[in-house]
Design an enzyme around this catalytic site. Structure first.
Site, short mmCIF file in Angstrom:
data_model
loop_
_atom_site.label_atom_id
_atom_site.label_comp_id
_atom_site.label_asym_id
_atom_site.label_seq_id
_atom_site.Cartn_x
_atom_site.Cartn_y
_atom_site.Cartn_z
CG ASN A 1 -8.06 -1.80 -4.94
OD1 ASN A 1 -7.15 -2.62 -4.79
ND2 ASN A 1 -8.28 -0.85 -4.04
CG ASP B 1 -2.06 0.97 1.12
OD1 ASP B 1 -2.36 1.40 -0.01
OD2 ASP B 1 -2.65 1.31 2.17
C1 IPE Z 1 -5.45 -2.66 -0.08
O1 IPE Z 1 -5.13 -1.31 -0.19
C2 IPE Z 1 -5.42 -3.33 -1.41
C3 IPE Z 1 -4.12 -3.43 -2.04
C4 IPE Z 1 -2.97 -3.08 -1.52
C5 IPE Z 1 -4.12 -4.03 -3.35
P1 IPE Z 1 -6.24 -0.19 -0.34
O2 IPE Z 1 -5.52 1.10 -0.44
O3 IPE Z 1 -7.18 -0.54 -1.42
O4 IPE Z 1 -7.03 -0.31 1.05
P2 IPE Z 1 -7.85 0.80 1.85
O5 IPE Z 1 -8.84 1.39 0.90
O6 IPE Z 1 -6.87 1.80 2.35
O7 IPE Z 1 -8.49 0.03 2.97
C1 IPE Z 2 -1.76 0.25 -3.27
O1 IPE Z 2 -1.50 1.60 -3.29
C2 IPE Z 2 -2.02 -0.32 -4.64
C3 IPE Z 2 -3.42 -0.66 -4.90
C4 IPE Z 2 -4.38 -0.62 -4.03
C5 IPE Z 2 -3.76 -1.05 -6.26
P1 IPE Z 2 -2.67 2.68 -3.25
O2 IPE Z 2 -3.10 3.00 -4.63
O3 IPE Z 2 -3.77 2.23 -2.35
O4 IPE Z 2 -1.92 3.91 -2.62
P2 IPE Z 2 -2.49 4.93 -1.55
O5 IPE Z 2 -2.97 4.14 -0.38
O6 IPE Z 2 -3.61 5.67 -2.21
O7 IPE Z 2 -1.33 5.81 -1.21
MG MG Z 3 -4.11 2.46 -0.39
#
Ligand code: IPE
Ligand code: IPE
Ligand code: MG
Length: 250
Positions: A76, A28
């Site tokens: 997502n 993340d």
């Molecule tokens: C979890 O991260 C999913 C992945 C890393 C693929 P998210 O960024 O989607 O999770 P939330 O929304 O912060 O809970």
């Molecule tokens: C994780 O990084 C990757 C996916 C969830 C696909 P994020 O896209 O959630 O990055 P932040 O949390 O917005 O920084």
């Molecule tokens: Mg994230």
């Protein structure tokens, strides 16, 4: 806790003498990493995808046999069409580009998650990568793509119910050994250590059933900044944890 010898069934709980045998990572922070640099979120996703190889290749150094990474959740899809399309295109490109190096390093790749919503080209590439690496045993890399723990349990329950309806399974015999056989992860051991980068202390629907007794590490590093050194530190710290599984040591 006794150590189960190598080569035993992957579903048997096994405590590595030092490091974790199976590490799962919620990768993340890509979006914030890009925003901090004044760049679009997809720039962060590309930087994040590039980190995966170093961590995969570090696994043998730390005794990690199984690495599972969360790449895209069932939630997502709620992101903008631009980000979702960009991620899907990144996954296609990543698979095409990385197949050879993963293969040469001895990585066996598996995907977990529901493929139904993915596009045909991506599904084909995923199947090809799984087939191309099926003989490898050095590192077992599992990529969670359109994966959600609740969705996985619901799909598993559907298959289990079908077996009951067809008379293949006695409902009275269903116990906690039965359900995991229907999960996407049925060939994998449970994760010993779950790492989440980016400072969020939640699991966001990742490996809900499988992580019941995992150790957790929530670290502030954003995924594109995560390094082999930090991975090694977390694996070493795991070695010092006292995993009791509900029992009291005598
Ligand atoms: C979890 O991260 C999913 C992945 C890393 C693929 P998210 O960024 O989607 O999770 P939330 O929304 O912060 O809970
Ligand atoms: C994780 O990084 C990757 C996916 C969830 C696909 P994020 O896209 O959630 O990055 P932040 O949390 O917005 O920084
Ligand atoms: Mg994230």
């Amino acid at each position: 806790m006794p150590t189960v010898p190598k080569g035993s069934s992957p579903t048997e709980p096994k405590i590595a003498p030092g490091g974790p045998r199976h590490v799962a990572i919620i990768m993340d922070g890509n979006g914030r990493w890009a925003t901090q640099r004044g760049r679009p979120r997809l720039f962060g996703h590309h930087a994040g995808a590039k980190r995966v190889r170093e961590i995969v290749e570090a696994c043998p150094d730390f005794g990690v046999e199984y690495l599972t990474v969360f790449a895209f959740s069932t939630e997502n899809w709620k992101r903008t069409q631009v980000e979702v399309a960009g991620l899907m295109s990144l996954f296609r490109r990543y698979i095409s580009k990385e197949t050879r190096s993963l293969s040469e390093f001895g990585v066996r790749v598996r995907f977990i998650g529901d493929r139904v919503r993915l596009d045909d080209k991506l599904i084909r590439l995923m199947n090809e990568l799984e087939e191309a690496t099926a003989h490898n045993t050095r590192v077992h890399l599992t990529i969670a793509l359109n994966y959600g723990g609740r969705d996985e349990v619901a799909r598993a329950t559907q298959r289990l119910a079908l077996d009951v309806a067809e008379g293949k399974l006695d409902p009275g015999a269903v116990d906690e050994e039965t359900l995991p056989r229907y999960l996407d992860t049925y060939v994998l051991p449970d994760p010993d250590l779950v790492i989440r980068t980016s400072g969020e202390a939640r699991i966001s629907n990742f490996l809900l059933w499988q992580s019941a007794y995992a150790e957790y590490e929530f670290i502030d590093t954003l995924w594109p900044d995560f390094t082999k050194a930090e991975f090694g530190d977390l694996c070493a710290a795991y070695g010092g944890r006292d995993r009791r599984f509900g029992a009291v040591k005598t």
